[in-house]
Design a protein around this motif. Structure first.
Motif, PDB file in Angstrom:
ATOM      1  N   HIS A  77     -46.685  35.436  -7.207  1.00 53.31           N
ATOM      2  CA  HIS A  77     -47.973  35.970  -6.764  1.00 53.31           C
ATOM      3  C   HIS A  77     -47.895  37.494  -6.822  1.00 53.31           C
ATOM      4  O   HIS A  77     -47.013  38.094  -6.205  1.00 53.31           O
ATOM      5  N   THR A  78     -48.814  38.123  -7.554  1.00 50.16           N
ATOM      6  CA  THR A  78     -48.849  39.576  -7.645  1.00 50.16           C
ATOM      7  C   THR A  78     -49.936  40.119  -6.728  1.00 50.16           C
ATOM      8  O   THR A  78     -51.091  39.687  -6.793  1.00 50.16           O
ATOM      9  N   VAL A  79     -49.563  41.058  -5.866  1.00 51.06           N
ATOM     10  CA  VAL A  79     -50.467  41.616  -4.860  1.00 51.06           C
ATOM     11  C   VAL A  79     -50.500  43.136  -5.019  1.00 51.06           C
ATOM     12  O   VAL A  79     -49.453  43.783  -5.066  1.00 51.06           O
ATOM     13  N   SER A  80     -51.689  43.710  -5.083  1.00 47.29           N
ATOM     14  CA  SER A  80     -51.823  45.165  -5.166  1.00 47.29           C
ATOM     15  C   SER A  80     -51.757  45.782  -3.774  1.00 47.29           C
ATOM     16  O   SER A  80     -52.462  45.343  -2.851  1.00 47.29           O
ATOM     17  N   LEU A  81     -50.928  46.808  -3.637  1.00 50.43           N
ATOM     18  CA  LEU A  81     -50.860  47.521  -2.359  1.00 50.43           C
ATOM     19  C   LEU A  81     -52.157  48.250  -2.046  1.00 50.43           C
ATOM     20  O   LEU A  81     -52.380  48.654  -0.894  1.00 50.43           O
ATOM     21  N   ASP A  82     -53.025  48.419  -3.033  1.00 50.80           N
ATOM     22  CA  ASP A  82     -54.321  49.062  -2.782  1.00 50.80           C
ATOM     23  C   ASP A  82     -55.107  48.324  -1.704  1.00 50.80           C
ATOM     24  O   ASP A  82     -55.923  48.923  -0.994  1.00 50.80           O
ATOM     25  N   LYS A  86     -55.949  51.692   4.676  1.00 51.81           N
ATOM     26  CA  LYS A  86     -56.679  51.659   5.938  1.00 51.81           C
ATOM     27  C   LYS A  86     -58.134  52.047   5.695  1.00 51.81           C
ATOM     28  O   LYS A  86     -58.437  52.801   4.766  1.00 51.81           O
ATOM     29  N   THR A  87     -59.032  51.561   6.546  1.00 50.21           N
ATOM     30  CA  THR A  87     -60.408  52.032   6.516  1.00 50.21           C
ATOM     31  C   THR A  87     -60.398  53.539   6.792  1.00 50.21           C
ATOM     32  O   THR A  87     -59.784  53.996   7.757  1.00 50.21           O
ATOM     33  N   ASP A 110     -51.557  50.803   5.486  1.00 50.51           N
ATOM     34  CA  ASP A 110     -51.256  50.156   6.753  1.00 50.51           C
ATOM     35  C   ASP A 110     -49.821  49.618   6.681  1.00 50.51           C
ATOM     36  O   ASP A 110     -49.587  48.450   6.346  1.00 50.51           O
ATOM     37  N   MET A 111     -48.859  50.464   7.005  1.00 51.01           N
ATOM     38  CA  MET A 111     -47.451  50.091   6.863  1.00 51.01           C
ATOM     39  C   MET A 111     -47.025  49.050   7.893  1.00 51.01           C
ATOM     40  O   MET A 111     -46.141  48.227   7.607  1.00 51.01           O
ATOM     41  N   GLU A 112     -47.620  49.083   9.068  1.00 53.36           N
ATOM     42  CA  GLU A 112     -47.281  48.069  10.084  1.00 53.36           C
ATOM     43  C   GLU A 112     -47.665  46.682   9.593  1.00 53.36           C
ATOM     44  O   GLU A 112     -46.907  45.714   9.764  1.00 53.36           O
ATOM     45  N   GLY A 166     -41.420  54.121   4.313  1.00 55.43           N
ATOM     46  CA  GLY A 166     -42.269  53.409   5.258  1.00 55.43           C
ATOM     47  C   GLY A 166     -42.551  51.986   4.860  1.00 55.43           C
ATOM     48  O   GLY A 166     -42.948  51.162   5.687  1.00 55.43           O
ATOM     49  N   ILE A 167     -42.342  51.648   3.584  1.00 55.27           N
ATOM     50  CA  ILE A 167     -42.613  50.293   3.085  1.00 55.27           C
ATOM     51  C   ILE A 167     -41.313  49.569   2.761  1.00 55.27           C
ATOM     52  O   ILE A 167     -41.026  48.494   3.280  1.00 55.27           O
ATOM     53  N   ALA A 168     -40.507  50.155   1.870  1.00 57.72           N
ATOM     54  CA  ALA A 168     -39.248  49.512   1.481  1.00 57.72           C
ATOM     55  C   ALA A 168     -38.169  49.687   2.543  1.00 57.72           C
ATOM     56  O   ALA A 168     -37.273  48.844   2.673  1.00 57.72           O
TER      57      ALA A 168
END
Length: 312
Positions: A77-82, A86-87, A110-112, A166-168
């Motif tokens: 499954h490929t998911v875009s971080l875009d 956040k709003t 939204d890193m959390e 913050g992500i990896a």
């Protein structure tokens, strides 16, 4: 790695179809090698983080890796971080040194939620992949979709900040890829087309074709894009388990058909006119290739259109 201008032009003059097929085959071999390493690391984590700067071909590369993994029996499954933006809140949004909203900053994500998503997916739990509406600059979870990973399934999260701390950082077990057009074109010992120019050309052509953005505007944004790369992307490329060069030796010869008219149309009073003229001169030394010859599944189709991949 660097390509030689004389070899490119000679191949175009001799048998352009064979040249394109050879280049596409070499890139597919790099994709296959990446798939090999992902499979080897599946026991570590079902999460793959794919990063790269603007114009690197991240989306097509992710879809090609997905295609290869599926061929080998790994549901992907490929998911875009875009979708994890956040709003936008203009009061708290990160700013550039000039005071503009810094859309290149990882603080826009939204890193959390990403941390929670990776953790839950790794446990076999279901998550909701959100949806970000760029037209309204807001996240709309009602348009999201559920995702749960079973045995022999992985999720590829692709985006410019995928390798950032913050992500990896909270998930060192994830498989990390870095993709960029890393090769220059040389004329003997002389540099005649930089890899960064390849990425700028890709972005300018894509912006014009699909986003209604003129070259002058893309160039104005490019300085902040490059600033963001140096701050938020390039420092983490060597943390990747896999590094893939997405450059194609034939792409400058194809792109000149699109880029030259756009570049020449930029008004003479534009502040970046001198840089544009350098780029026009660089295109001039390449023999052209008819874009119609480019395969439907070529990475270049992400930027010129008419490809076989569906981009969400």
């Amino acid at each position: 790695m660097a390509y030689q201008l004389s070899a490119i032009n000679a191949a175009i003059q001799t048998d352009p179809a064979a040249f394109l097929a050879e280049c596409d085959g070499a890139y597919q071999a790099r994709i296959n090698a990446a798939a090999d390493q992902i499979i080897q690391r599946m026991k570590e984590s079902p999460i793959v983080l794919l990063s790269g700067p603007s114009g690197s071909g991240k989306t097509t590369s992710a879809l090609k890796i997905e295609e290869e993994l599926e061929r080998r029996g790994v549901n992907t499954h490929t998911v875009s971080l875009d979708n994890y933006f956040k709003t936008l809140d203009r009061r708290t949004a990160p700013r550039t040194p000039e005071g503009d909203i810094d859309f290149e900053s990882p603080l826009c994500l939204d890193m959390e939620l990403l941390d929670e998503t990776f953790t839950r997916l790794s446990r076999g739990e279901e998550v909701l992949v959100p949806h970000f509406e760029f037209a309204r600059q807001m996240r709309n979870d009602t348009l999201g979709y559920p995702l749960k990973l079973g045995k022999n399934e992985i999720a590829i999260f692709e985006g410019i900040h995928a390798l950032g701390p913050g992500i990896a950082g909270p998930h060192p077990e994830a498989t990390k890829l870095y993709i960029s057009a890393r090769s220059n074109v040389m004329d003997g010992n002389k540099l005649c087309f930089k890899g960064t120019w390849m990425r700028l050309t890709r972005r300018a052509v894509r912006d014009y074709n699909f986003r209604g953005t003129g070259v002058a505007e893309t160039l104005d944004m490019w300085a902040n894009v490059r600033r963001g790369e140096k701050l938020y992307i390039s420092p983490y490329k060597y943390t990747a388990n896999i590094i893939v060069d997405s450059s194609l030796p034939y792409e400058v010869s194809v792109m000149k058909n699109y880029a030259m008219p756009l570049l020449k149309a930029v008004p003479q009073e534009n502040d970046r006119r001198a840089e544009l003229l350098d780029l026009v001169a660089a295109f001039d030394v390449f023999d052209p290739i008819d874009p119609g010859m480019v395969a439907k599944n070529s990475l270049l189709r992400e930027f010129i259109g008419g490809g076989s991949y569906h981009y969400k």
